[in-house]
Design a protein around this motif. Structure first.
Motif, PDB file in Angstrom:
ATOM      1  N   UNK A  36       1.646  -9.546  -3.116  1.00 35.19           N
ATOM      2  CA  UNK A  36       0.987  -9.145  -1.874  1.00 35.19           C
ATOM      3  C   UNK A  36       1.632  -9.826  -0.676  1.00 35.19           C
ATOM      4  N   UNK A  37       2.011 -11.073  -0.820  1.00 36.55           N
ATOM      5  CA  UNK A  37       2.658 -11.815   0.264  1.00 36.55           C
ATOM      6  C   UNK A  37       3.909 -11.098   0.757  1.00 36.55           C
ATOM      7  N   UNK A  38       4.612 -10.443  -0.144  1.00 36.18           N
ATOM      8  CA  UNK A  38       5.837  -9.724   0.229  1.00 36.18           C
ATOM      9  C   UNK A  38       5.548  -8.546   1.160  1.00 36.18           C
ATOM     10  N   UNK A  44       8.540  -5.929   1.049  1.00 34.26           N
ATOM     11  CA  UNK A  44       8.268  -4.717   0.267  1.00 34.26           C
ATOM     12  C   UNK A  44       7.483  -3.722   1.100  1.00 34.26           C
ATOM     13  N   UNK A  45       7.654  -2.450   0.782  1.00 34.95           N
ATOM     14  CA  UNK A  45       6.889  -1.382   1.435  1.00 34.95           C
ATOM     15  C   UNK A  45       5.674  -1.042   0.593  1.00 34.95           C
ATOM     16  N   UNK A  46       4.618  -0.637   1.257  1.00 37.41           N
ATOM     17  CA  UNK A  46       3.400  -0.203   0.588  1.00 37.41           C
ATOM     18  C   UNK A  46       3.543   1.232   0.100  1.00 37.41           C
ATOM     19  N   UNK A  47       2.886   1.538  -1.007  1.00 34.98           N
ATOM     20  CA  UNK A  47       2.839   2.938  -1.422  1.00 34.98           C
ATOM     21  C   UNK A  47       1.556   3.561  -0.871  1.00 34.98           C
ATOM     22  N   UNK A  48       1.413   4.845  -1.044  1.00 38.82           N
ATOM     23  CA  UNK A  48       0.300   5.609  -0.487  1.00 38.82           C
ATOM     24  C   UNK A  48      -1.053   5.041  -0.920  1.00 38.82           C
ATOM     25  N   UNK A  49      -1.216   4.771  -2.209  1.00 41.04           N
ATOM     26  CA  UNK A  49      -2.480   4.256  -2.722  1.00 41.04           C
ATOM     27  C   UNK A  49      -2.801   2.883  -2.139  1.00 41.04           C
ATOM     28  N   UNK A  50      -1.794   2.042  -1.977  1.00 39.77           N
ATOM     29  CA  UNK A  50      -2.007   0.710  -1.414  1.00 39.77           C
ATOM     30  C   UNK A  50      -2.408   0.793   0.057  1.00 39.77           C
ATOM     31  N   UNK A  51      -1.812   1.713   0.787  1.00 37.64           N
ATOM     32  CA  UNK A  51      -2.160   1.892   2.198  1.00 37.64           C
ATOM     33  C   UNK A  51      -3.630   2.277   2.324  1.00 37.64           C
ATOM     34  N   UNK A  52      -4.055   3.239   1.522  1.00 34.42           N
ATOM     35  CA  UNK A  52      -5.451   3.681   1.568  1.00 34.42           C
ATOM     36  C   UNK A  52      -6.392   2.534   1.202  1.00 34.42           C
ATOM     37  N   UNK A  53      -6.082   1.825   0.123  1.00 27.04           N
ATOM     38  CA  UNK A  53      -6.941   0.727  -0.328  1.00 27.04           C
ATOM     39  C   UNK A  53      -7.056  -0.361   0.739  1.00 27.04           C
ATOM     40  N   UNK A  54      -5.950  -0.720   1.357  1.00 24.67           N
ATOM     41  CA  UNK A  54      -5.982  -1.778   2.366  1.00 24.67           C
ATOM     42  C   UNK A  54      -6.704  -1.329   3.630  1.00 24.67           C
TER      43      UNK A  54
END
Length: 71
Positions: A36-38, A44-54
């Motif tokens: 997560x720190x990255x 690192x870039x976020x993927x679609x699911x991670x963007x929504x979750x965050x």
């Protein structure tokens, strides 16, 4: 690279405002704190699911996260 760094800064700010630690967020995303720190450091870039979750977790919009509110 610039976009990842700016997104990372917004993630860090939103996380702090929400009162979470990196470890707490990482646990919710089923990853390590280092992974997560990255994201926050623009490595690192976020993927679609991670963007929504965050966005849901921090109660922010994707427009805010990607600085699109002014367009």
């Amino acid at each position: 690279m610039f976009v990842k760094v700016e997104v990372g800064k917004r993630l860090k700010e939103a996380r702090r405002i929400a009162g979470y630690t990196q470890k707490q967020v990482a646990d919710k995303l089923l990853m390590t704190q280092q992974q997560y720190s990255r994201f926050e450091n623009g490595i690192f870039e976020l993927n679609y699911e991670q963007i929504i979750a965050l966005c849901k977790m921090y109660d922010i919009s994707a427009d805010y996260l990607f600085d699109l509110e002014k367009f």
